[in-house]
Design a protein around this motif. Structure first.
Motif, PDB file in Angstrom:
ATOM      1  N   LEU A 108     -12.845  12.963  24.554  1.00 51.83           N
ATOM      2  CA  LEU A 108     -13.032  11.534  24.278  1.00 51.83           C
ATOM      3  C   LEU A 108     -12.505  10.682  25.431  1.00 51.83           C
ATOM      4  CD1 LEU A 108     -12.045  11.468  20.508  1.00 51.83           C
ATOM      5  CD2 LEU A 108     -14.326  11.034  21.448  1.00 51.83           C
ATOM      6  N   ASP A 109     -11.365  11.090  25.997  1.00 50.05           N
ATOM      7  CA  ASP A 109     -10.809  10.328  27.124  1.00 50.05           C
ATOM      8  C   ASP A 109     -11.781  10.323  28.295  1.00 50.05           C
ATOM      9  OD1 ASP A 109      -8.477   9.552  25.865  1.00 50.05           O
ATOM     10  OD2 ASP A 109      -7.341  11.298  26.557  1.00 50.05           O
ATOM     11  N   THR A 110     -12.344  11.500  28.578  1.00 46.54           N
ATOM     12  CA  THR A 110     -13.292  11.594  29.691  1.00 46.54           C
ATOM     13  C   THR A 110     -14.508  10.713  29.421  1.00 46.54           C
ATOM     14  OG1 THR A 110     -12.586  13.860  30.021  1.00 46.54           O
ATOM     15  CG2 THR A 110     -14.650  13.231  31.079  1.00 46.54           C
ATOM     16  N   TYR A 111     -15.011  10.806  28.203  1.00 42.39           N
ATOM     17  CA  TYR A 111     -16.181  10.008  27.845  1.00 42.39           C
ATOM     18  C   TYR A 111     -15.868   8.509  27.939  1.00 42.39           C
ATOM     19  CZ  TYR A 111     -19.726   7.686  25.196  1.00 42.39           C
ATOM     20  OH  TYR A 111     -20.714   6.802  24.840  1.00 42.39           O
ATOM     21  N   PHE A 112     -14.727   8.113  27.360  1.00 39.65           N
ATOM     22  CA  PHE A 112     -14.398   6.681  27.292  1.00 39.65           C
ATOM     23  C   PHE A 112     -14.206   6.088  28.693  1.00 39.65           C
ATOM     24  CE2 PHE A 112     -11.696   2.951  26.597  1.00 39.65           C
ATOM     25  CZ  PHE A 112     -12.369   2.329  25.557  1.00 39.65           C
ATOM     26  N   ALA A 113     -13.577   6.860  29.568  1.00 38.49           N
ATOM     27  CA  ALA A 113     -13.302   6.362  30.921  1.00 38.49           C
ATOM     28  C   ALA A 113     -14.595   6.047  31.671  1.00 38.49           C
ATOM     29  CB  ALA A 113     -12.487   7.397  31.681  1.00 38.49           C
ATOM     30  N   ASP A 114     -15.674   6.696  31.290  1.00 41.78           N
ATOM     31  CA  ASP A 114     -16.951   6.543  31.980  1.00 41.78           C
ATOM     32  C   ASP A 114     -17.825   5.430  31.372  1.00 41.78           C
ATOM     33  OD1 ASP A 114     -18.493   7.543  34.079  1.00 41.78           O
ATOM     34  OD2 ASP A 114     -19.842   8.523  32.643  1.00 41.78           O
ATOM     35  N   ARG A 115     -17.345   4.815  30.294  1.00 40.96           N
ATOM     36  CA  ARG A 115     -18.165   3.780  29.625  1.00 40.96           C
ATOM     37  C   ARG A 115     -18.155   2.472  30.418  1.00 40.96           C
ATOM     38  NH1 ARG A 115     -18.081   2.708  23.472  1.00 40.96           N
ATOM     39  NH2 ARG A 115     -20.181   3.528  23.489  1.00 40.96           N
ATOM     40  N   PRO A 116     -19.194   1.641  30.247  1.00 39.45           N
ATOM     41  CA  PRO A 116     -19.140   0.306  30.862  1.00 39.45           C
ATOM     42  C   PRO A 116     -17.920  -0.455  30.323  1.00 39.45           C
ATOM     43  CG  PRO A 116     -21.327   0.761  29.941  1.00 39.45           C
ATOM     44  CD  PRO A 116     -20.427   1.875  29.502  1.00 39.45           C
ATOM     45  N   ARG A 117     -17.302  -1.263  31.187  1.00 37.65           N
ATOM     46  CA  ARG A 117     -16.072  -1.961  30.806  1.00 37.65           C
ATOM     47  C   ARG A 117     -16.262  -2.822  29.553  1.00 37.65           C
ATOM     48  NH1 ARG A 117     -11.254  -2.787  33.274  1.00 37.65           N
ATOM     49  NH2 ARG A 117     -10.161  -4.684  32.709  1.00 37.65           N
ATOM     50  N   GLY A 118     -17.410  -3.486  29.447  1.00 42.98           N
ATOM     51  CA  GLY A 118     -17.656  -4.341  28.270  1.00 42.98           C
ATOM     52  C   GLY A 118     -17.622  -3.536  26.973  1.00 42.98           C
ATOM     53  N   SER A 119     -18.164  -2.334  27.018  1.00 43.16           N
ATOM     54  CA  SER A 119     -18.143  -1.474  25.824  1.00 43.16           C
ATOM     55  C   SER A 119     -16.720  -1.021  25.526  1.00 43.16           C
ATOM     56  CB  SER A 119     -19.005  -0.234  26.033  1.00 43.16           C
ATOM     57  OG  SER A 119     -20.289  -0.594  26.433  1.00 43.16           O
ATOM     58  N   GLN A 120     -15.960  -0.743  26.585  1.00 46.37           N
ATOM     59  CA  GLN A 120     -14.560  -0.342  26.377  1.00 46.37           C
ATOM     60  C   GLN A 120     -13.791  -1.471  25.673  1.00 46.37           C
ATOM     61  OE1 GLN A 120     -13.412   0.427  30.453  1.00 46.37           O
ATOM     62  NE2 GLN A 120     -13.739   2.640  30.221  1.00 46.37           N
ATOM     63  N   TYR A 127      -6.378  -6.973  29.515  1.00 48.30           N
ATOM     64  CA  TYR A 127      -6.549  -5.819  30.413  1.00 48.30           C
ATOM     65  C   TYR A 127      -7.043  -6.210  31.804  1.00 48.30           C
ATOM     66  CZ  TYR A 127      -5.593  -2.972  26.385  1.00 48.30           C
ATOM     67  OH  TYR A 127      -4.969  -2.396  25.309  1.00 48.30           O
ATOM     68  N   GLU A 128      -6.975  -7.493  32.121  1.00 39.23           N
ATOM     69  CA  GLU A 128      -7.473  -7.925  33.434  1.00 39.23           C
ATOM     70  C   GLU A 128      -6.759  -7.164  34.555  1.00 39.23           C
ATOM     71  OE1 GLU A 128      -7.267 -12.106  34.056  1.00 39.23           O
ATOM     72  OE2 GLU A 128      -8.192 -11.927  36.042  1.00 39.23           O
ATOM     73  N   GLY A 129      -7.534  -6.618  35.458  1.00 39.93           N
ATOM     74  CA  GLY A 129      -6.945  -5.900  36.599  1.00 39.93           C
ATOM     75  C   GLY A 129      -6.430  -4.506  36.263  1.00 39.93           C
ATOM     76  N   GLN A 130      -6.642  -4.048  35.036  1.00 44.04           N
ATOM     77  CA  GLN A 130      -6.166  -2.702  34.649  1.00 44.04           C
ATOM     78  C   GLN A 130      -7.316  -1.905  34.047  1.00 44.04           C
ATOM     79  OE1 GLN A 130      -3.078  -2.855  31.626  1.00 44.04           O
ATOM     80  NE2 GLN A 130      -2.783  -5.028  32.031  1.00 44.04           N
ATOM     81  N   ASP A 131      -7.124  -0.580  34.016  1.00 48.73           N
ATOM     82  CA  ASP A 131      -8.065   0.252  33.260  1.00 48.73           C
ATOM     83  C   ASP A 131      -7.884  -0.037  31.776  1.00 48.73           C
ATOM     84  OD1 ASP A 131      -8.997   1.406  35.535  1.00 48.73           O
ATOM     85  OD2 ASP A 131      -7.778   3.233  35.351  1.00 48.73           O
ATOM     86  N   VAL A 132      -8.988   0.038  31.032  1.00 47.99           N
ATOM     87  CA  VAL A 132      -8.920  -0.176  29.578  1.00 47.99           C
ATOM     88  C   VAL A 132      -8.630   1.178  28.925  1.00 47.99           C
ATOM     89  CG1 VAL A 132     -10.156  -0.994  27.541  1.00 47.99           C
ATOM     90  CG2 VAL A 132     -10.651  -2.005  29.794  1.00 47.99           C
ATOM     91  N   PRO A 133      -7.503   1.285  28.207  1.00 48.15           N
ATOM     92  CA  PRO A 133      -7.226   2.582  27.552  1.00 48.15           C
ATOM     93  C   PRO A 133      -8.120   2.790  26.340  1.00 48.15           C
ATOM     94  CG  PRO A 133      -5.500   0.993  27.019  1.00 48.15           C
ATOM     95  CD  PRO A 133      -6.460   0.280  27.938  1.00 48.15           C
ATOM     96  N   ARG A 134      -8.242   4.041  25.916  1.00 49.21           N
ATOM     97  CA  ARG A 134      -9.047   4.340  24.713  1.00 49.21           C
ATOM     98  C   ARG A 134      -8.246   3.969  23.466  1.00 49.21           C
ATOM     99  NH1 ARG A 134      -9.365   8.880  21.298  1.00 49.21           N
ATOM    100  NH2 ARG A 134      -8.039  10.120  22.676  1.00 49.21           N
TER     101      ARG A 134
END
Ligand SMILES: Cc1cc2nc3c(=O)[nH]c(=O)nc-3n(C[C@H](O)[C@H](O)[C@H](O)COP(=O)(O)O)c2cc1C
Length: 234
Positions: free
Chosen positions: A135-147, A176-183
């Motif tokens: 799930l982490d791998t999948y989520f990291a690859d999603r478009p930011r808006g979906s995250q 989350y501006e400027g950061q990765d969005v966590p799952r």
């Protein structure tokens, strides 16, 4: 559509909406002892055809059926995001109606349907949670808006209009501006550990080809020793 007193949806003379399912069909010689190769090949063909001809929109969408606490069926469309010899998988909120139903009753059925190709594949089995690493791998690859939306939506809960959703989305975007969005913890997924698979191929005059693989032993969808295959009447 004009109403008909007997409730039958009228055909438009001279029945241009009657489609003869002139598909390629499926013969015994093409039917493997285990279904994984055929499933993969049909999925690949559907995706390629959408790219080339555009007549198989969302080729990975499938209807997933669950049952609720009263034993009443429920069904909704999701996207098939995983496919391996255990079965197909999808992502969703673990707090959604479907996830609550699967926690209580893990039996699940799903259908991929590609009308333009006169093909469908049906799956039945038990739902198993997809593991966190996948799930982490999948989520990291999603478009930011979906995250970001995954943080906002309490899927399947009522909401007082669209405005609270858009406001919550803007808040999460700022957070989350400027950061990765966590799952989010409730962003999960389910895999259908199959014990039955059917391939349906539409043929002329509704004399279709159907083959069903039924589990007879442990083993993946790619293991012929695990499956019995039979032709079914259309
Ligand atoms: C083409 C299409 C794809 C969809 N993909 C997903 C998906 O991958 N995951 C998901 O949770 N919902 C997806 N949805 C929304 C679901 O159909 C459904 O509204 C939602 O999951 C809530 O269902 P539930 O209340 O039964 O849990 C999709 C809808 C459509 C029409």
């Amino acid at each position: 559509m004009s109403a008909s007193p007997d409730g039958i949806i009228p055909r438009t003379p001279p029945r241009p909406d009657h489609v003869d399912y002139a598909g390629e069909g499926l013969d015994e010689g093409e039917v493997p002892g285990a279904p994984f190769g055929l499933i993969s090949s049909w999925v690949d063909t559907a995706r390629a055809r959408q790219v080339e001809r555009g007549d198989v929109p969302e080729p990975m969408s499938f209807a997933v059926a669950t049952v609720d606490a009263q034993g009443r069926p429920d069904v909704r469309t999701v996207l098939m995001r995983f496919l391996d010899p255990v079965g197909p998988g999808f992502v969703t909120s673990l707090e959604s109606a479907k996830s609550r139903q699967l926690e209580a009753t893990p039996f699940v059925a799903a259908t991929l349907t590609w009308p333009a190709m006169f093909r469908a594949i049906r799956f039945r089995g038990r739902a198993e949670r997809i593991d966190d690493a996948q799930l982490d791998t999948y989520f990291a690859d999603r478009p930011r808006g979906s995250q970001l939306s995954a943080w906002v939506s309490r899927q399947s809960q009522p909401v007082e209009g669209r405005a609270p959703l858009e406001q919550a989305w803007a808040e999460v975007e700022a957070r989350y501006e400027g950061q990765d969005v966590p799952r989010p913890d409730d962003f999960g997924g389910w895999r259908i550990a199959c014990d039955e698979v059917e391939a349906w191929a539409g043929r002329s005059n509704r004399l279709h080809d159907r083959f069903r693989w039924t589990r007879v032993a442990d083993g993946g969808l790619d293991d012929p020793a695990a499956w019995k295959v039979e032709r079914l009447q259309p």
